[in-house]
Design a protein around this motif. Sequence first.
Motif, mmCIF file in Angstrom:
data_model
loop_
_atom_site.group_PDB
_atom_site.id
_atom_site.type_symbol
_atom_site.label_atom_id
_atom_site.label_comp_id
_atom_site.label_asym_id
_atom_site.label_seq_id
_atom_site.Cartn_x
_atom_site.Cartn_y
_atom_site.Cartn_z
ATOM 1 N N PHE A 1 8.586 23.066 -30.616
ATOM 2 C CA PHE A 1 7.211 22.882 -31.081
ATOM 3 C C PHE A 1 6.909 23.749 -32.299
ATOM 4 N N GLU A 2 7.561 24.901 -32.396
ATOM 5 C CA GLU A 2 7.374 25.727 -33.586
ATOM 6 C C GLU A 2 7.920 25.018 -34.821
ATOM 7 N N VAL A 3 9.085 24.376 -34.665
ATOM 8 C CA VAL A 3 9.722 23.711 -35.803
ATOM 9 C C VAL A 3 9.011 22.407 -36.163
ATOM 10 N N LEU A 4 8.669 21.580 -35.154
ATOM 11 C CA LEU A 4 8.123 20.246 -35.423
ATOM 12 C C LEU A 4 6.604 20.238 -35.581
ATOM 13 N N ALA A 5 5.907 21.062 -34.808
ATOM 14 C CA ALA A 5 4.441 21.017 -34.828
ATOM 15 C C ALA A 5 3.809 22.270 -35.409
ATOM 16 N N GLY A 6 4.588 23.338 -35.555
ATOM 17 C CA GLY A 6 4.037 24.570 -36.109
ATOM 18 C C GLY A 6 3.205 25.364 -35.135
ATOM 19 N N ASP A 7 3.177 24.965 -33.861
ATOM 20 C CA ASP A 7 2.381 25.668 -32.845
ATOM 21 C C ASP A 7 3.165 25.675 -31.533
ATOM 22 N N PRO A 8 3.897 26.764 -31.231
ATOM 23 C CA PRO A 8 4.728 26.789 -30.022
ATOM 24 C C PRO A 8 3.930 26.729 -28.726
ATOM 25 N N THR A 9 2.653 27.119 -28.760
ATOM 26 C CA THR A 9 1.854 27.126 -27.523
ATOM 27 C C THR A 9 1.566 25.717 -27.003
ATOM 28 N N LEU A 10 1.800 24.698 -27.832
ATOM 29 C CA LEU A 10 1.572 23.323 -27.382
ATOM 30 C C LEU A 10 2.522 22.924 -26.253
ATOM 31 N N VAL A 11 3.604 23.696 -26.076
ATOM 32 C CA VAL A 11 4.550 23.383 -25.012
ATOM 33 C C VAL A 11 3.916 23.591 -23.637
ATOM 34 N N PHE A 12 2.827 24.362 -23.573
ATOM 35 C CA PHE A 12 2.178 24.642 -22.287
ATOM 36 C C PHE A 12 1.188 23.551 -21.886
ATOM 37 N N GLU A 13 1.046 22.511 -22.706
ATOM 38 C CA GLU A 13 0.200 21.390 -22.307
ATOM 39 C C GLU A 13 0.939 20.520 -21.304
ATOM 40 N N TRP A 14 0.170 19.782 -20.491
ATOM 41 C CA TRP A 14 0.746 19.004 -19.406
ATOM 42 C C TRP A 14 1.770 17.989 -19.898
ATOM 43 N N ALA A 15 1.532 17.394 -21.069
ATOM 44 C CA ALA A 15 2.459 16.385 -21.589
ATOM 45 C C ALA A 15 3.870 16.935 -21.704
ATOM 46 N N SER A 16 4.011 18.241 -21.973
ATOM 47 C CA SER A 16 5.331 18.864 -22.077
ATOM 48 C C SER A 16 5.775 19.490 -20.757
ATOM 49 N N LEU A 17 4.855 20.184 -20.079
ATOM 50 C CA LEU A 17 5.212 20.887 -18.844
ATOM 51 C C LEU A 17 5.704 19.931 -17.758
ATOM 52 N N ARG A 18 5.231 18.701 -17.778
ATOM 53 C CA ARG A 18 5.647 17.766 -16.733
ATOM 54 C C ARG A 18 7.144 17.525 -16.749
ATOM 55 N N TYR A 19 7.773 17.636 -17.923
ATOM 56 C CA TYR A 19 9.216 17.428 -17.987
ATOM 57 C C TYR A 19 9.974 18.580 -17.338
ATOM 58 N N LEU A 20 9.381 19.782 -17.324
ATOM 59 C CA LEU A 20 9.983 20.875 -16.574
ATOM 60 C C LEU A 20 9.956 20.543 -15.087
ATOM 61 N N GLY A 21 8.836 19.974 -14.635
ATOM 62 C CA GLY A 21 8.735 19.559 -13.240
ATOM 63 C C GLY A 21 9.708 18.446 -12.906
ATOM 64 N N SER B 1 14.628 25.710 -20.586
ATOM 65 C CA SER B 1 13.989 24.580 -21.269
ATOM 66 C C SER B 1 12.652 24.981 -21.880
ATOM 67 N N LEU B 2 11.928 25.875 -21.190
ATOM 68 C CA LEU B 2 10.651 26.345 -21.740
ATOM 69 C C LEU B 2 10.881 27.101 -23.045
ATOM 70 N N GLY B 3 11.916 27.951 -23.060
ATOM 71 C CA GLY B 3 12.245 28.652 -24.301
ATOM 72 C C GLY B 3 12.646 27.700 -25.405
ATOM 73 N N THR B 4 13.435 26.691 -25.038
ATOM 74 C CA THR B 4 13.824 25.681 -26.034
ATOM 75 C C THR B 4 12.612 24.918 -26.543
ATOM 76 N N GLY B 5 11.679 24.615 -25.625
ATOM 77 C CA GLY B 5 10.466 23.901 -26.019
ATOM 78 C C GLY B 5 9.608 24.690 -26.993
ATOM 79 N N LEU B 6 9.548 26.016 -26.798
ATOM 80 C CA LEU B 6 8.789 26.855 -27.734
ATOM 81 C C LEU B 6 9.359 26.730 -29.144
ATOM 82 N N VAL B 7 10.688 26.716 -29.231
ATOM 83 C CA VAL B 7 11.334 26.596 -30.546
ATOM 84 C C VAL B 7 11.092 25.207 -31.141
#
Length: 366
Positions: A314-334, A306-312
């Motif tokens: 955020f790259e496509v929708l936001a242009g910045d894949p590192t945004l996946v490491f913010e809590w708003a996204s990481l919480r869904y991994l949890g 899921s983390l790999g999918t999230g990188l893709v």
Amino acid sequence: MAWRNLGRNRVRTALATLGIVIGVVAIASLGIAGVALQQQATTDLGSLANEVTVRSGADSDTDGVTDEQVEAIRSVVADAPVVPEKTNSTTLSSRDGEETFVSVTGVTNADALYTVSAGDSPERLRSGALLTNGTARRLGIELGDPVTYDGRLYRVQGIIESEDGFGGGNELVVPISALDEQEHYDSVTIVAANGDEAQEIVSSLESRFNEGDEEELAITNFAGVQENVNSFFNTLNLALLGIGAISLVVASVAILNVMLMSTIERRGEIGVLRAVGIRRGEVLRMILAEAAFLGVIGGVVGAAASLGTGLVIFEVLAGDPTLVFEWASLRYLGYGFGFAVAASVLSGLYPAWKAANDLPVEALRG
């Protein structure tokens, strides 16, 4: 013993784990996609949410905002920049004769409204002009090139980023003196620090200018729209989580089947363990440990996928894949990992209870 037992039938264990992986990926990836969409919408509305636009109201005596009203607005707003604007339209021509229709905006404090990708957006625009980058490319105009409006020549001193709220489309920005023939301002833009301050400004201006049902000035702000968008995406994320959870429920049924088959196949072995002194609680914990192992393994692999999918995403929708490491996204991994472990353990409860409460004598008889 629990780990060894899972290895006895690796294909069955792998299939049960795969179901958990799919469920975790469904929950986490859908949640991350919702966050990416929400962030993109917030970014697109961000500049508009901070801005308050004032125009002549339905009950105004003038066709536009007067100088006196602008000064009154400044006295109410205090700290935020207040930018009066006059607007018109014209046609610009390229060197080879190509023409493009553009809207014309006359301002003084261009820096408060426009972000430039090249050149300068001055605090006081006096003699130069700004042009949106799409129009500049289309006409082959570069910094320092002249443009003509109303018979007067202006040098382009800044190229506006077209994706900005006030830089979209075809726009030419000139000093407000270029539109002196217009007696009143078409609009006044107030740039607040954030959406909350913008809403406070709206309330203050409404109290000052619009009493009862009379509308001297029409005051608009998009902060409320942004709140509605955020509320919508929060509801959407919950719905996506529910859809993803269905996959884990299906995977839980597979784990229940695996645990039942395992305990049936090992009924005699469990009977021997009970006969030599292994207690019910220990048998119960062993079976639950097997189910928990399935959940942990599937949860870890699913979270990584899921983390790999999230990188893709955020790259496509936001242009910045590192945004996946913010809590708003990481919480869904949890959420996905926790749901996987909990669903696995719950699925193992009945097989564990059944194995622990089977009488040793009957288990040994098969």
